[in-house]
Design a protein around this motif. Structure first.
Motif, PDB file in Angstrom:
ATOM      1  N   ASP A  67       0.838  -1.197   0.000  1.00 23.55           N
ATOM      2  CA  ASP A  67       0.000   0.000   0.000  1.00 23.55           C
ATOM      3  C   ASP A  67       0.872   1.246   0.000  1.00 23.55           C
ATOM      4  N   HIS A  68       0.260   2.438   0.130  1.00 21.13           N
ATOM      5  CA  HIS A  68       1.026   3.676   0.034  1.00 21.13           C
ATOM      6  C   HIS A  68       1.979   3.856   1.209  1.00 21.13           C
ATOM      7  N   ASP A  69       1.784   3.092   2.289  1.00 27.57           N
ATOM      8  CA  ASP A  69       2.711   3.142   3.434  1.00 27.57           C
ATOM      9  C   ASP A  69       3.703   1.992   3.384  1.00 27.57           C
ATOM     10  N   TYR A  70       3.727   1.253   2.270  1.00 30.37           N
ATOM     11  CA  TYR A  70       4.666   0.159   2.032  1.00 30.37           C
ATOM     12  C   TYR A  70       4.448  -1.013   2.990  1.00 30.37           C
ATOM     13  N   HIS A  71       3.183  -1.256   3.309  1.00 29.42           N
ATOM     14  CA  HIS A  71       2.799  -2.434   4.067  1.00 29.42           C
ATOM     15  C   HIS A  71       2.162  -3.443   3.108  1.00 29.42           C
ATOM     16  N   VAL A  72       2.341  -4.710   3.411  1.00 25.95           N
ATOM     17  CA  VAL A  72       1.904  -5.780   2.509  1.00 25.95           C
ATOM     18  C   VAL A  72       0.378  -5.837   2.485  1.00 25.95           C
ATOM     19  N   THR A  73      -0.177  -5.834   1.271  1.00 25.22           N
ATOM     20  CA  THR A  73      -1.619  -6.020   1.109  1.00 25.22           C
ATOM     21  C   THR A  73      -1.951  -7.346   0.432  1.00 25.22           C
ATOM     22  N   LEU A  74      -1.023  -7.828  -0.424  1.00 22.06           N
ATOM     23  CA  LEU A  74      -1.310  -9.088  -1.129  1.00 22.06           C
ATOM     24  C   LEU A  74       0.001  -9.708  -1.595  1.00 22.06           C
ATOM     25  N   PHE A 104       7.391  -3.945   4.321  1.00 27.52           N
ATOM     26  CA  PHE A 104       8.154  -4.737   3.358  1.00 27.52           C
ATOM     27  C   PHE A 104       9.488  -5.198   3.937  1.00 27.52           C
ATOM     28  N   LEU A 105      10.194  -4.303   4.653  1.00 31.61           N
ATOM     29  CA  LEU A 105      11.519  -4.644   5.175  1.00 31.61           C
ATOM     30  C   LEU A 105      11.444  -5.743   6.231  1.00 31.61           C
ATOM     31  N   GLU A 106      10.278  -5.921   6.878  1.00 36.07           N
ATOM     32  CA  GLU A 106      10.150  -6.969   7.890  1.00 36.07           C
ATOM     33  C   GLU A 106      10.192  -8.363   7.262  1.00 36.07           C
ATOM     34  N   LEU A 107       9.929  -8.462   5.963  1.00 39.31           N
ATOM     35  CA  LEU A 107       9.959  -9.763   5.295  1.00 39.31           C
ATOM     36  C   LEU A 107      11.370 -10.207   4.947  1.00 39.31           C
ATOM     37  N   GLY A 112      16.933 -12.744   7.581  1.00 39.60           N
ATOM     38  CA  GLY A 112      17.944 -13.740   7.254  1.00 39.60           C
ATOM     39  C   GLY A 112      18.932 -13.233   6.226  1.00 39.60           C
ATOM     40  N   PRO A 113      20.157 -13.743   6.272  1.00 31.77           N
ATOM     41  CA  PRO A 113      21.201 -13.289   5.334  1.00 31.77           C
ATOM     42  C   PRO A 113      20.926 -13.691   3.892  1.00 31.77           C
ATOM     43  N   ARG A 114      20.054 -14.667   3.686  1.00 32.56           N
ATOM     44  CA  ARG A 114      19.778 -15.140   2.321  1.00 32.56           C
ATOM     45  C   ARG A 114      19.188 -14.042   1.446  1.00 32.56           C
ATOM     46  N   PHE A 115      18.373 -13.155   2.057  1.00 34.11           N
ATOM     47  CA  PHE A 115      17.717 -12.104   1.291  1.00 34.11           C
ATOM     48  C   PHE A 115      18.348 -10.731   1.545  1.00 34.11           C
ATOM     49  N   SER A 116      19.605 -10.714   1.955  1.00 41.24           N
ATOM     50  CA  SER A 116      20.252  -9.433   2.256  1.00 41.24           C
ATOM     51  C   SER A 116      20.347  -8.541   1.024  1.00 41.24           C
ATOM     52  N   SER A 117      20.487  -9.136  -0.161  1.00 42.75           N
ATOM     53  CA  SER A 117      20.601  -8.320  -1.376  1.00 42.75           C
ATOM     54  C   SER A 117      19.303  -7.583  -1.685  1.00 42.75           C
ATOM     55  N   PHE A 118      18.151  -8.089  -1.187  1.00 40.92           N
ATOM     56  CA  PHE A 118      16.874  -7.439  -1.464  1.00 40.92           C
ATOM     57  C   PHE A 118      16.731  -6.109  -0.735  1.00 40.92           C
ATOM     58  N   SER A 119      17.617  -5.840   0.220  1.00 39.79           N
ATOM     59  CA  SER A 119      17.575  -4.537   0.892  1.00 39.79           C
ATOM     60  C   SER A 119      17.953  -3.411  -0.060  1.00 39.79           C
ATOM     61  N   GLN A 120      18.528  -3.760  -1.237  1.00 34.52           N
ATOM     62  CA  GLN A 120      18.882  -2.747  -2.238  1.00 34.52           C
ATOM     63  C   GLN A 120      17.662  -2.302  -3.060  1.00 34.52           C
TER      64      GLN A 120
END
Length: 625
Positions: free
Chosen positions: A289-296, A317-320, A323-331
C-alpha cells in the motif's frame, strides 16, 4: 408516546445512581461519626462534671468538720460559724446540681442518702450549741466529737464515695458503649460498602451486557460478511443509537445482498477472479500500500520467503527480508516514484538464484501513490547462460588477440621500405589491413575489458584523486586530434573542487571514451565542453557536451547497453557498441550514475557522478583551446 432512552441518557442515569450510592454511604458515615462524637462528649462531660461536684461536696464536708472542731473548743469563734454556713450553701448547690443530672434509680438512692447523712452531720452543730454548758470539760468535748460528729462525718463521706464509685463505673460503661458504637459503625460501613460493590457489579454487568450485546452481534455478523455470507441480520430491536445502528446494518446487508445478485455483482466476481489470478502467477509477486505495508502476496512469493499471506498481511516490506539469504533485497528501491529494475542474487544451499526485480508504483488520477507492485522474475537460467556466453566471448577474444597482434605486426613490417619496395596499390591494401586490424583489435580489447568487469575480475585501486588533473590529462591527449578536426575543446572546471574517491586509471578510461565518441560525431566548427561542479549530495558532477547531431530520445537509455549503436550514423563513425557499456560498469562500481540528455540536431550531454572524498568548493573557471 414516551421519548426512547438514548445511550447518553442511560450513562447519565448510571452516573446519577453512582452518585446517589456514594451520597448515602457518606451520609451514613457522617451520622455514625456524629453518634460517636456525642457518645464521647457524654462520656467525658457528664461523668467528669459529676465527679467534680462530688469532690466539691467532699471538700465542703472536710472544711465543716474543721469548723466544728474550732467551735467545739471556742464556741464564740464567729469566723468558723460563718465559714460553716458558707460551706453548707456550697454543698447544697453542688448536691442540687448533681441531683438534677441523675437518671439511674440506684444513683438517686445514693444522692438522697448523701443528703440525709449530710443533714445529720449539720444537726451535730445544733446539738453542740444545745449542750454547750455540759461540754465545758475537755473530756466531754472529745467524747462528743468521737461519738457524734465523726460517725456522722464518715457516713457522709461513705455516701459520697459510693456515688463516686457509681460514676466511675458508669464512665467505663459509657466507654464500652462508645466502643460498641464504633464497632457497629465500622460493621455497618463495611456491610454497606460491600453491598454497594455487589450491587454496582451486578448492575454494571447487566447494563454492559445489555448495552454491548448488539455490538457483539454486529461484530459477529461483520465477520461472517467478510467470509462472504452477506445475508446477515441483527436481531436487536432497541430504539436507542445502537438500535438505529442495527437498523442501518440490516438495511446495508439487504442492499449488499441485492448488489451481489445484481449485474454489478459480476464486477466483484471479476475482482475475485483477478485476486485468484494474482495468487496463481508463477513468478513471486508482492503488492504494497502507500505506506509500504503488505496487502497481497501470491503463492510463489510465499514459497520463496517461507511465509503465508496471513503472516505477511499488514507487515512492512523490510520486515519480510529476514535472514542473510535475502540481504541483497535490501537494495530494492521500493519507495521509488518511477519504475525501477535490477537483477539481484539470492544465495542458496547448493547454488544461488537470480531474480529480476521490478518495482512499479501505481498512482491515482490526482497524482497520489496508491500502491506499489513488486515482481520477482527468476532469471537464474538466463544468468547462467549469460555467464557461459561471457566466458565464451572472453575465450574467443583472448584467442583472437595473438593472431591479430601478428597480423598487425606483419602489416607494419610490410609497410617498412627496408623490407622491400611496395607500390601505391599495395600500400593502400596494407593501410586498409592495418586499419581493419586495429579496429578489430579495439573490439577484442573492449570485449575482454567488459568480460573481466562482468566476471568481477577487474580490481579497482580506489584513492583520493584530483578530478581536474584527470580531465586535464585526457584533454591534452585529445587536443591535437581536435585541432586537426577543427573542433573547439573547452573545459570549465570548478575551482578548489574536493578530491573524489575513485580509481584514476578507470575514470581516465571513461573520459577518453566519452571524448572519443564526441569527436567521432562532431565536425569542423563544432564544440566540445567538459564541465565539473558539485552535484546533489556528496558527489561531483562531470559533463561532456558536444554540438553534434544528437541522439534520438528512444536510444538515450539503450546506448549504455552492449552492442547498441544509433542507426542512421556514418558507418565509419560507428564503434563497437561496447564503450558506453564499459563506462557504465565503471561508474556503477564507483557507486555513481551516468546518463545522457540529447535532442536531434541539438547535440548530446553525457553526465556522470563520483563520490567526494570530502566536501567541495564554490566557483568555476573557464579555459578555451
Amino acid at each position: 408516546m414516551a421519548k426512547p432512552k438514548s445511550i447518553q441518557s442511560r450513562i447519565t442515569w448510571i452516573n446519577i445512581s453512582l452518585v446517589a450510592i456514594i451520597g448515602i454511604l457518606g451520609l451514613f458515615s457522617l451520622f455514625s461519626l456524629q453518634n460517636l462524637r456525642q457518645a464521647l462528649v457524654n462520656l467525658i462531660s457528664t461523668n467528669y462534671n459529676s465527679i467534680e461536684r462530688l469532690a466539691v461536696m467532699e471538700s465542703c464536708l472536710k472544711e465543716q468538720r474543721q469548723d466544728i472542731l474550732l467551735l467545739l473548743y471556742h464556741s464564740e469563734n464567729a469566723e468558723a460559724q460563718t465559714d460553716f454556713q458558707t460551706q453548707c450553701n456550697t454543698f447544697a448547690s453542688a448536691w442540687q446540681a448533681e441531683y438534677d443530672t441523675i437518671v439511674l434509680p440506684q444513683e438517686m438512692e445514693m444522692i438522697l442518702e448523701i443528703n440525709t447523712s449530710y443533714e445529720d452531720f449539720c444537726h451535730t452543730l445544733d446539738l453542740m450549741h444545745q449542750n454547750q454548758t455540759t461540754l465545758a470539760l475537755l473530756q466531754d468535748q472529745k467524747t462528743f466529737y468521737q461519738d457524734t460528729v465523726l460517725p456522722s462525718y464518715k457516713k457522709v463521706l461513705q455516701a459520697i464515695e459510693q456515688l463516686r464509685s457509681s460514676n466511675e463505673t458508669a464512665l467505663f460503661g459509657r466507654q464500652d458503649e462508645a466502643s460498641a458504637i464504633v464497632h457497629r459503625a465500622i460493621f455497618m460501613l463495611c456491610f454497606l460498602f460491600l453491598l454497594a460493590a455487589v450491587i454496582a457489579f451486578i448492575f454494571f454487568r447487566s447494563a454492559t451486557q445489555k448495552l454491548f450485546r448488539p455490538i457483539y452481534e454486529i461484530t459477529q455478523n461483520l465477520r461472517s460478511m467478510r467470509q462472504g455470507s452477506l445475508n446477515q441480520k441483527a436481531t436487536v430491536h432497541n430504539t436507542d443509537e445502537i438500535g438505529m445502528l442495527c437498523s442501518e446494518f440490516n438495511q446495508m446487508t439487504q442492499r449488499l445482498s441485492a448488489f451481489e445478485q445484481s449485474t454489478l455483482g459480476s464486477l466483484m466476481e471479476e475482482r475475485n477472479k483477478t485476486y485468484y489470478i494474482v495468487r496463481a502467477i508463477t513468478d513471486p509477486l508482492l503488492i504494497l500500500d502507500h505506506d509500504y505495508h503488505v496487502t497481497l502476496i501470491n503463492r510463489s512469493f510465499e514459497a520463496l520467503f517461507s511465509t503465508t499471506k496471513k503472516e505477511a498481511q499488514g507487515r512492512h516490506f523490510l520486515e519480510l527480508l529476514s535472514g542473510p539469504r535475502f540481504s541483497s533485497f535490501s537494495q530494492i528501491h521500493y519507495q521509488s516514484n518511477q519504475t525501477w529494475k535490477k537483477i539481484l542474487e539470492v544465495s542458496g544451499p547448493n547454488q544461488s538464484q537470480f531474480f529480476h526485480v521490478t518495482v512499479t508504483p501505481v498512482f491515482t488520477p490526482a497524482g497520489e501513490k496508491s500502491f506499489v507492485i513488486l515482481a520477482f522474475r527468476d532469471v537464474t537460467e538466463s544468468q547462467h547462460l549469460e555467464k557461459l556466453r561471457t566466458d565464451f566471448i572472453a575465450t574467443i577474444s583472448h584467442e583472437f588477440k595473438t593472431p591479430l597482434t601478428s597480423i598487425l605486426m606483419g602489416a607494419g613490417l610490410l609497410e617498412n621500405p627496408k623490407i622491400g619496395p611496395v607500390n601505391a596499390e599495395q600500400k593502400k591494401i596494407l593501410a586498409t589491413m592495418r586499419e581493419d586490424g586495429e579496429q578489430l583489435n579495439d573490439l577484442v580489447g573492449s570485449l575482454l575489458t567488459l568480460s573481466r568487469m562482468e566476471s568481477s575480475q577487474v580490481l579497482y585501486q580506489f584513492s583520493s584523486i584530483s578530478l581536474d588533473d584527470c580531465i586535464q590529462k585526457c584533454v591534452h591527449a585529445f587536443l591535437p586530434r581536435a585541432q586537426r578536426a577543427g573542433v573547439q575543446l573547452k573545459t570549465e572546471l570548478f575551482p578548489h573542487l574536493s578530491p573524489v574517491w575513485a580509481d584514476g586509471e578507470k575514470i581516465l578510461w571513461v573520459l577518453n571514451n566519452l571524448l572519443s565518441n564526441a569527436l567521432k560525431y562532431t565536425g569542423e566548427e563544432d564544440k566540445i565542453r567538459i564541465q565539473t561542479c558539485p552535484g546533489e549530495g556528496d558527489v561531483a558532477l562531470v559533463l561532456v557536451e558536444d554540438t553534434g547531431p544528437g541522439i534520438p530520445p528512444e536510444f538515450q537509455t539503450k546506448i549504455f547497453e552492449k552492442y547498441v549503436q544509433v542507426p542512421g550514423c556514418d558507418l565509419e563513425a560507428r564503434g563497437t557498441g561496447l564503450g558506453l557499456a564499459v563506462a557504465k560498469e565503471i561508474i556503477s562500481a564507483h557507486h555513481g550514475r551516468i546518463w545522457c540528455e540529447s535532442g536531434l540536431s541539438s547535440g548530446s550531454r553525457f553526465y556522470f557522478t563520483l563520490p567526494f572524498a570530502n566536501e567541495g568548493g564554490t566557483h568555476e573557471t573557464s579555459t578555451d583551446y
